[in-house]
Scaffold this motif. Sequence first.
Motif, mmCIF file in Angstrom:
data_model
loop_
_atom_site.group_PDB
_atom_site.id
_atom_site.type_symbol
_atom_site.label_atom_id
_atom_site.label_comp_id
_atom_site.label_asym_id
_atom_site.label_seq_id
_atom_site.Cartn_x
_atom_site.Cartn_y
_atom_site.Cartn_z
ATOM 1 N N LYS A 17 0.844 -1.209 0.000
ATOM 2 C CA LYS A 17 0.000 0.000 0.000
ATOM 3 C C LYS A 17 0.873 1.252 0.000
ATOM 4 N N LEU A 18 1.979 1.179 0.709
ATOM 5 C CA LEU A 18 2.889 2.317 0.750
ATOM 6 C C LEU A 18 3.551 2.516 -0.619
ATOM 7 N N LEU A 19 4.025 1.421 -1.208
ATOM 8 C CA LEU A 19 4.743 1.515 -2.482
ATOM 9 C C LEU A 19 3.817 1.850 -3.649
ATOM 10 N N ALA B 16 6.038 12.394 -0.057
ATOM 11 C CA ALA B 16 7.347 12.804 -0.569
ATOM 12 C C ALA B 16 8.405 11.795 -0.129
ATOM 13 N N GLY B 17 9.301 11.495 -1.002
ATOM 14 C CA GLY B 17 10.363 10.555 -0.679
ATOM 15 C C GLY B 17 10.051 9.105 -0.969
ATOM 16 N N LEU B 18 8.789 8.819 -1.367
ATOM 17 C CA LEU B 18 8.425 7.428 -1.628
ATOM 18 C C LEU B 18 9.117 6.873 -2.868
ATOM 19 N N GLN B 19 9.405 7.756 -3.828
ATOM 20 C CA GLN B 19 10.065 7.273 -5.028
ATOM 21 C C GLN B 19 11.453 6.728 -4.704
ATOM 22 N N PHE C 67 6.869 1.116 -9.728
ATOM 23 C CA PHE C 67 7.393 1.855 -10.875
ATOM 24 C C PHE C 67 8.378 2.977 -10.495
ATOM 25 N N PRO C 68 9.490 2.615 -9.839
ATOM 26 C CA PRO C 68 10.504 3.649 -9.540
ATOM 27 C C PRO C 68 11.205 4.154 -10.794
ATOM 28 N N TRP C 69 11.291 3.321 -11.830
ATOM 29 C CA TRP C 69 11.910 3.716 -13.092
ATOM 30 C C TRP C 69 10.862 3.824 -14.186
ATOM 31 N N LYS C 70 11.107 4.706 -15.141
ATOM 32 C CA LYS C 70 10.232 4.777 -16.304
ATOM 33 C C LYS C 70 10.387 3.496 -17.117
ATOM 34 N N THR C 71 9.268 3.009 -17.623
ATOM 35 C CA THR C 71 9.307 1.769 -18.387
ATOM 36 C C THR C 71 10.220 1.886 -19.599
#
Length: 781
Positions: free
Chosen positions: A550-552, A558-561, A663-667
């Motif tokens: 749920k967090l991810l 802010a800072g979740l990425q 999805f920390p990175w763009k696909t």
Amino acid sequence: MGVRGLQGFVRSSCPHICTVVNFKELAEHHRSRHPGGTPTIVVDAMCCLRYWYTPDSWICGGQWREYFSSLREFVKTFTAVGIKLVFFFDGMVEQSKRDEWVKRRLKNNREIAKIFHYIKSHREQPGRNMFFIPSGLAIFTQFALKALGQETLCSLQEADYEVASYGLQNNCLGILGEDTDYLIYDTCPYFSISELSLDSLDTIMLCREKLCQSLGLSLSDLPLLACLLGNDIIPEGMFESFRYKCLSSYTSVKENFDKKGNIILAVADHISKVLRLHQGEKKLEEMLPLGPNKALFYKGVASYLLPGQKSPWFFQKPEGVVTLDKQVLSMSSDPKSKQEVPVCTDPGSKQEVPVCTDPESKQEVPVCTDPESKQEVLLYTHPESKQGVPVYTDPESKQEVPMCTDPEPKQEFPLCTHPESRQEVLLCTHPESKRKLPVDTDPEFNLEAPLCTNPEIKQEDLVNMGPEVKPQITMVSDPEILKVARAHHVQAESYLVYNVMSSGEVECSNSLEDAMDQALPSQAFVYRPVRQRVYSLLLGDGEGGTPSLKLLWLSQEAGLQAQRLDTLLACFDLSSSREELQVVESPFQALCCLLIYLFVQVDTLCLEDLHAFIAQALCLEGKTTMELADLQLDHVDPRAVQLGTLLVRGLTTLVLVNSACGFPWKTSDFMPWNLFDGKLFHQKYLQSERGYTAEALVEQHRSWLTRFHALKSVVCKACMKENRPIVSRRHWRSHHSGQRGRQGSSDHRMSSGYSRSGQGQHWRDQGPGSRQYDPDQWRRY
């Protein structure tokens, strides 16, 4: 694929079923009949992959930029004449088709062995007759089509059913594919992708109405015919003796037809002249030799019934009302819809939701239609829990169970993490005994992790079930998380995440790797530790140090990425490399992550391999599609073939991890057309093996040379932190003699001791030489 023998029968014995049509003319006809409407073709994408892959080279890992260009041209051609395309991909392998899936994978293994034998003998790519689809083609095609602005969907069951349903209910111009099942479904017209000329937009339409005329059958008889002939659900051998009995009594054998053609005619004749005499009076099991396969046969016939359709071969109650466990459930059906058929028109009809009679219990089982996905779910009510769940009936044991498949090579099953022992295991819960059956457990542990039944499902919701919640046993109990995972899956935005969370299965299909090669481990096992950590993340429910989904997935804090990226690196066990990777620009950050992981895992990768991987990625930036197509190779090296495929398989693993971590990175950062070209890598590999300098590898390009050394430094420094120096092959040969063979178990590492592929241990405590970790969330230091 499809109905056994029907494709050849139509093409050779009944060519009048095939009609040449032109999509531009069909679209104009549609617009004249429906002013303001957009003619739409629903595309079975899995049938089209071979047609779309036009590059000459396929052996080196894929010509991805050429392939992307081919897709763009395909879409552009249809868009130019005002036709909308909707693409469907297979999202699940149904358990009833699992045996057929396994047979195809084993057949592919034999084909791959022939390919490598040819390469070793001729040092060149085999002819197109031995063509094997590059690894990852299906998943990357999804993202390519989405990048081209196309509506792209991933099915929740076999795609052909959802394709047929979508075509029927959305008044589509037709279905584009290559599967004779589309001749059986009572849906919109079926067009052949293999006969499509993109220049003229001409193709062949296969008319099911003309097929019925040739066979003396009605449209509603076709599902019965398909099952008696054999398809992906009904094994071909199940009714072999029955078909020969039909042939022996058939009096109109055509001398100009082959044996298979006459068998089809004989079975159709039996249906029309024998079975139909007792239709509505006797059940199918009283007229056919179903034996212990009754439930499977009924399932096979029902699998062709689209929402709102029924079969005259089933006994059904009027008004669409059935009795289930002493409860009366009103079965809802979709409203009547009129479909447009450009050449062969079948008028719409009022139809009810099908009810399948279980021949053993004499109980009528409803088929529930999901109103959004348009898929039907056979419901089974457990006598104790009264909870409706989808089931598969084993034809031999006659027990209805969620099926647990014995893992074949290249097939992976998710593992649940026990919070104390941290041992990862897969568990299959039998619905009758409530006994949890661990699979692939470590002999030192006997851990259990139950499957979860969705607690939000209520008895009154079993029929009119919305798309958010489905009556099923899942690996995850949180309905909100399942809803998000399902939405990403259907919209083709993620990869395998929903499969793990809903059914607990992951398919690792075939790829080009040489089973006789003693130096490289199996590709499925190279990436197995990553998959296991993803399973812990998806199934751990925030326990054992794993972050909360749920967090991810849902939080906008802010800072979740940054935490999402930390989670991604932890899945690759590269948390200690975060500092090095931070200074790398996109898209090379993803490439370096993958290379560090590979070189730590596989000891037989050397400095020359690293040079080739980095050089091809840098040079790719400056190459046009035409230059890549024109590139010629001196010869084909079997090891380079495997390394190219190994990297592409790693890119598909990155798609999985990136999806699971929010999805920390763009696909686009790890799409192969931005990072990898098979022939270009092969060229750089051969040059590196010959001792080319870095300057020569990057084609004397000064800025590329600077970046080459920077990227090489990042990978080498990160590997040294793992006590894995990357040395030249010449140095390696002098220190490594007597390698172990290709491994088929979880202990697949090569002999030097550098790699840390796990043997089932917790994802943060992998293998020999791993460091101690801080119990703080997903951080070892």
